[in-house]
Design an enzyme around this catalytic site. Structure first.
Site: not given
Ligand SMILES: *Cc1c(COP(=O)(O)O)cnc(C)c1O
Length: 389
Positions: A189-190
């Protein structure tokens, strides 16, 4: 409100993986070399270039948690040492301190920036304090001027948790280069993803050399090149290390993700601005605008759902948005809300009231650069419908 079952579910934090990543990963798979090798070396060089660093000042690892852990060991932290960090962060920040053998000491956040309160920080320093771990929450830089002043005044190491902050700058300087170590995450998700992955940036090249040894079983440095075409070399174990190395298969993704760093940041900024504008009249809390002379990484867009204003609890808001086909995140419950830390350290969430309240109210809207304009409009419409009824 009824679920719009004809519309696809919008997944929170969907990674933006394109053909370039897929082709590079395929090439690695076909090459006969998927472990730590030339792609990792290239990813380190490319990352260093983006951050204005030399490649000898960075080391790729397999998570930010690993990056934090080995940085703390390289900083010489251990048993009896206290390490100050924020009450509002992911559990990995505290766990890394614990695994290094040290004791985390929490400081409450500033209600506007949601970053560590630097006045309370200095007041929390004891004669056992050895380090500060600031977290650039949501991609907003901490006040690194104040933090470095405090660190220098008290002789403390600084390990920046840059998991949200690959693009972040404070007064022209890039996050992760203020302290002794900067630790980055390439989790799914980064802002940049390698599936799982992390990077350490360190001021000291000797520290990076030690981190490379620590990240691969404690085998002497040559072990990194052991299977190359230069022929087999025996390795020597020089300390009890870990299994924290990044694979070429992961770096193959990162190389192309980095090339779209600016493009994806611009897209997230647009989405962030759209939310700010379109939700301004609702009785919900929105993030503060970025401070002047800083670059916000726009990793998270967080709303605050305060029952007394919005007429519902945060968790009810999440339920209703999920029913509308929109995946949300919570970043985070405050650290002291978790039972392990309560039992281990006697923490009570009320002792960090601002982080506690934020942790009960916060919810993150999707902010992936993969979101289309219709996706963003649908998210905005759903938030408005859920809040306005
Ligand atoms: C994601 C995250 C981490 C851990 O990163 P991993 O790469 O998943 O180990 C640490 N700190 C913060 C603030 C994070 O958001």
């Amino acid at each position: 409100m009824s679920a719009s079952s004809d519309e696809p579910f919008i997944i929170f934090g969907a990674p933006d993986i394109r053909e370039a990543e897929i082709a590079e990963a395929e090439a690695v798979l076909r090459s006969g070399w998927i472990g730590t090798g030339p792609k990792v070396a290239k990813f380190e060089r490319d990352f260093a270039t983006r951050k204005g660093l030399d490649a000898s000042n960075v080391a790729a690892v397999n998570s930010c948690t690993a990056a934090l852990h080995v940085s703390m060991i390289a900083a010489g932290l251990g048993s009896g040492d206290e390490v100050i960090t924020t009450a509002m962060t992911f559990c990995a920040t505290a766990n890394a301190i614990i695994h290094a053998g040290a004791t985390p000491v929490l400081v409450d956040i500033d209600p506007g920036t949601l970053n560590i309160d630097t006045v309370q920080l200095e007041a929390s320093i004891s004669d056992r304090t050895r380090a500060i771990v600031p977290v650039h929450f949501a991609g907003r830089p901490c006040d690194m001027g104040a933090i470095m002043k405090i660190a220098n005044r008290h002789g403390l190491a600084v390990i920046e948790d840059c998991a949200h902050a690959i693009e972040t700058k404070w007064h022209g300087q890039t996050a992760g280069t203020f302290g002794d170590f900067g630790c980055f995450s390439f989790y799914v998700t980064k802002n940049v993803t390698t599936g799982e992955g992390g990077m350490v940036a360190a001021r000291s090249r000797d520290a990076i050399d030690r981190i490379k040894v620590l990240a691969l079983h404690g085998m002497s440095k040559d072990a990194w090149h052991r299977f190359g075409d230069a022929g087999y070399k025996h390795y020597q174990v020089v300390e009890a290390g870990f299994k924290y190395n990044m694979m070429d298969l992961q770096a193959a993704l990162g190389i192309h993700q980095l090339q779209r760093l600016e493009e994806n940041w611009q897209r997230r900024r647009q989405i962030w601005d759209s939310y700010q504008e379109a939700l301004a009249d609702l009785p919900v809390g929105r993030p503060a605008e970025p401070e002047p002379d800083t670059v916000h990484a726009f990793h998270l867009y967080t709303l605050r759902i305060d029952r007394s204003k919005a007429g519902m609890e945060r968790d009810e808001f999440i339920e209703r948005m999920t029913a509308a086909g929109i995946g949300l995140g919570v970043h985070y419950l405050s650290l002291a809300q978790h039972p392990h830390y309560q039992q281990r350290f006697g923490w009570r969430p009320e002792n960090w009231p601002i982080a506690y309240e934020f942790g009960r109210q916060t919810v993150s809207l999707p902010l992936s650069p993969k979101l289309s304009e219709p996706d963003v409009n649908r998210i905005i419409r759903s938030v408005r419908r859920v809040i306005r009824g």
